[in-house]
Design a protein around this motif. Structure first.
Motif, PDB file in Angstrom:
ATOM      1  N   ASN A  31       0.774  -8.241   2.813  1.00 35.13           N
ATOM      2  CA  ASN A  31       0.513  -6.982   3.486  1.00 35.13           C
ATOM      3  C   ASN A  31      -0.477  -6.163   2.682  1.00 35.13           C
ATOM      4  OD1 ASN A  31       1.967  -4.966   1.656  1.00 35.13           O
ATOM      5  ND2 ASN A  31       3.590  -6.435   2.083  1.00 35.13           N
ATOM      6  N   GLN A  33      -1.548  -1.994   1.940  1.00 36.37           N
ATOM      7  CA  GLN A  33      -1.093  -0.611   2.123  1.00 36.37           C
ATOM      8  C   GLN A  33      -2.202   0.348   1.754  1.00 36.37           C
ATOM      9  OE1 GLN A  33       2.961  -0.002   0.433  1.00 36.37           O
ATOM     10  NE2 GLN A  33       2.745  -2.106  -0.295  1.00 36.37           N
ATOM     11  N   TYR A  35      -2.798   4.286   0.334  1.00 36.74           N
ATOM     12  CA  TYR A  35      -2.168   5.421  -0.329  1.00 36.74           C
ATOM     13  C   TYR A  35      -3.168   6.563  -0.428  1.00 36.74           C
ATOM     14  CZ  TYR A  35       1.784   2.595  -1.921  1.00 36.74           C
ATOM     15  OH  TYR A  35       2.906   1.804  -1.976  1.00 36.74           O
ATOM     16  N   GLN A  37      -3.973  10.157  -2.714  1.00 41.00           N
ATOM     17  CA  GLN A  37      -3.663  10.848  -3.953  1.00 41.00           C
ATOM     18  C   GLN A  37      -4.491  12.117  -4.032  1.00 41.00           C
ATOM     19  OE1 GLN A  37      -4.889   8.992  -7.678  1.00 41.00           O
ATOM     20  NE2 GLN A  37      -3.045   9.745  -8.684  1.00 41.00           N
ATOM     21  N   LEU A  43       1.080   9.438  -5.888  1.00 41.60           N
ATOM     22  CA  LEU A  43       0.605   8.582  -4.801  1.00 41.60           C
ATOM     23  C   LEU A  43       1.517   8.751  -3.590  1.00 41.60           C
ATOM     24  CD1 LEU A  43      -0.025   5.451  -6.994  1.00 41.60           C
ATOM     25  CD2 LEU A  43      -1.790   6.633  -5.687  1.00 41.60           C
ATOM     26  N   LEU A  48       1.287   0.861   6.099  1.00 46.55           N
ATOM     27  CA  LEU A  48       1.320  -0.542   5.678  1.00 46.55           C
ATOM     28  C   LEU A  48       0.983  -1.399   6.875  1.00 46.55           C
ATOM     29  CD1 LEU A  48       3.998  -2.398   3.609  1.00 46.55           C
ATOM     30  CD2 LEU A  48       3.414  -3.221   5.894  1.00 46.55           C
ATOM     31  N   PHE A  88      -6.548   5.043  -1.694  1.00 49.49           N
ATOM     32  CA  PHE A  88      -6.519   3.729  -2.315  1.00 49.49           C
ATOM     33  C   PHE A  88      -5.900   2.711  -1.362  1.00 49.49           C
ATOM     34  CE2 PHE A  88      -7.482   4.763  -6.711  1.00 49.49           C
ATOM     35  CZ  PHE A  88      -7.135   6.103  -6.809  1.00 49.49           C
ATOM     36  N   ASP A  92      -0.448  -6.871  -2.243  1.00 49.51           N
ATOM     37  CA  ASP A  92       0.694  -7.435  -2.954  1.00 49.51           C
ATOM     38  C   ASP A  92       0.341  -8.775  -3.574  1.00 49.51           C
ATOM     39  OD1 ASP A  92       2.522  -9.055  -0.251  1.00 49.51           O
ATOM     40  OD2 ASP A  92       0.379  -8.848  -0.616  1.00 49.51           O
ATOM     41  N   LYS A  94       0.407  -9.596  -6.633  1.00 50.29           N
ATOM     42  CA  LYS A  94       1.410  -9.955  -7.645  1.00 50.29           C
ATOM     43  C   LYS A  94       2.777  -9.996  -6.987  1.00 50.29           C
ATOM     44  CE  LYS A  94      -0.916  -8.122 -11.725  1.00 50.29           C
ATOM     45  NZ  LYS A  94      -0.941  -9.400 -12.443  1.00 50.29           N
ATOM     46  N   GLY A  97       4.282  -6.241  -8.461  1.00 51.32           N
ATOM     47  CA  GLY A  97       3.389  -5.104  -8.609  1.00 51.32           C
ATOM     48  C   GLY A  97       2.268  -5.104  -7.595  1.00 51.32           C
ATOM     49  N   LEU A  98       1.909  -3.923  -7.170  1.00 57.11           N
ATOM     50  CA  LEU A  98       0.773  -3.765  -6.277  1.00 57.11           C
ATOM     51  C   LEU A  98      -0.528  -3.822  -7.070  1.00 57.11           C
ATOM     52  CD1 LEU A  98       2.101  -0.829  -4.102  1.00 57.11           C
ATOM     53  CD2 LEU A  98       1.865  -3.211  -3.403  1.00 57.11           C
ATOM     54  N   PHE A 100      -4.111  -2.219  -6.929  1.00 58.31           N
ATOM     55  CA  PHE A 100      -4.837  -1.133  -6.286  1.00 58.31           C
ATOM     56  C   PHE A 100      -6.333  -1.343  -6.403  1.00 58.31           C
ATOM     57  CE2 PHE A 100      -1.717   2.103  -5.190  1.00 58.31           C
ATOM     58  CZ  PHE A 100      -0.596   1.669  -5.877  1.00 58.31           C
ATOM     59  N   GLY A 101      -7.064  -0.823  -5.440  1.00 59.43           N
ATOM     60  CA  GLY A 101      -8.507  -0.773  -5.510  1.00 59.43           C
ATOM     61  C   GLY A 101      -8.966   0.467  -6.238  1.00 59.43           C
ATOM     62  N   LYS A 102     -10.271   0.625  -6.343  1.00 59.41           N
ATOM     63  CA  LYS A 102     -10.842   1.728  -7.108  1.00 59.41           C
ATOM     64  C   LYS A 102     -10.707   3.065  -6.399  1.00 59.41           C
ATOM     65  CE  LYS A 102     -12.302  -0.754 -10.530  1.00 59.41           C
ATOM     66  NZ  LYS A 102     -11.628  -0.659 -11.825  1.00 59.41           N
TER      67      LYS A 102
ATOM     68  N   TYR B  35       3.302   1.829 -13.433  1.00 66.45           N
ATOM     69  CA  TYR B  35       1.864   1.740 -13.255  1.00 66.45           C
ATOM     70  C   TYR B  35       1.189   2.735 -14.190  1.00 66.45           C
ATOM     71  CZ  TYR B  35       2.789  -0.703  -8.851  1.00 66.45           C
ATOM     72  OH  TYR B  35       3.213  -1.598  -7.892  1.00 66.45           O
ATOM     73  N   ASP B  42      -8.187   3.296 -10.932  1.00 68.57           N
ATOM     74  CA  ASP B  42      -7.140   2.941  -9.988  1.00 68.57           C
ATOM     75  C   ASP B  42      -5.854   2.642 -10.768  1.00 68.57           C
ATOM     76  OD1 ASP B  42      -7.312  -0.492 -10.032  1.00 68.57           O
ATOM     77  OD2 ASP B  42      -8.942   0.747 -10.852  1.00 68.57           O
ATOM     78  N   PHE B  45      -0.837  -2.085 -12.474  1.00 68.16           N
ATOM     79  CA  PHE B  45       0.561  -2.466 -12.623  1.00 68.16           C
ATOM     80  C   PHE B  45       0.845  -2.878 -14.065  1.00 68.16           C
ATOM     81  CE2 PHE B  45       4.596  -4.176 -11.781  1.00 68.16           C
ATOM     82  CZ  PHE B  45       4.680  -5.476 -12.256  1.00 68.16           C
TER      83      PHE B  45
END
Lengths: 110, 114
Positions: A31, A33, A35, A37, A43, A48, A88, A92, A94, A97-98, A100-102, B35, B42, B45
């Protein structure tokens, strides 16, 4: 490039216009997602979309997912000044852990 | 509804000092994730725990350690702090292992190393 890169990095539009942000990723996902911020704050989960979904709506948000292109887009319609924030995408890749992009920094001009 | 609680919210330390960040998950949540988000970066994790056992490990430096306690709260211990450790540290929780689709984030702890 890294997993979950947002495009553009910064976006400034007029209030009332639509804002579109894109995200690309490299590995297979279950999936994706999005977010939000606010500056230096926590966050907030927006939406999703699962790998077997192509489009999802939530209020003024519309998310698309193209697994063949490994990309997603977030559209915010009828933008408001309060939408000013960083957005962001997260995947998934990992086990737990998620990734994230920049992020895209969105500025809504009143 | 109760959310993820992190303490302290702000922390200022000097180089080479140690810091301990705490995370209290949503009641009944048994999984905690950490995190790190550097300035303008960004979130990355670090590590996660499920039922008090380490579940997954990300880019956590060897100087950092973490654990989850019997009440499911978690602590991130950071030693020999460096200037580059200055960041926002988020904790998230979920119910069940491998539930990346149901992570709830805390407000973060802002660590400043001087």
């Amino acid at each position: 490039s890294q997993q979950g890169e947002e495009d553009p990095q910064a976006l400034s539009i007029q209030e009332g216009e639509n804002a579109t942000m894109n995200c690309s990723y490299k590995t297979s996902i279950n999936n994706l997602q999005w977010y939000r911020q606010n500056s230096g704050r926590g966050l907030v989960h927006l939406i999703l979309i699962r790998s077997n979904e192509r489009e999802k709506h939530s209020g003024r948000l519309r998310v698309t997912l193209d697994t063949s292109k490994k990309s997603s887009s977030l559209l915010i319609t009828a933008s408001r000044a309060a939408d000013t924030a960083s957005y962001f995408c997260a995947t998934d890749a990992k086990a737990d852990g998620l990734t994230f992009g920049k992020g895209t920094h969105l500025i809504i001009q009143p | 509804a109760a959310g993820v609680i992190q303490s302290p919210r702000h922390l200022i330390k000097e180089k080479r000092e140690t810091a301990t960040l705490k995370c209290y998950p949503i009641p009944r949540h048994d999984t905690v994730y950490w995190y790190q988000q550097g300035p303008g970066q960004d979130p990355q994790f670090l590590i996660s725990f499920y039922e008090k056992m380490q579940s997954d490990k990300g880019s956590i430096p060897d100087r950092f350690s973490a654990q989850q306690f019997s009440d499911y709260h978690s602590e991130l211990n950071m030693s020999s702090l460096e200037l580059g450790d200055s960041a926002l540290y988020f904790c998230a929780s979920s119910l069940g292992e491998n539930r990346v689709d149901e992570q709830y984030f805390g407000p973060g702890t802002r660590l400043t190393v001087t």
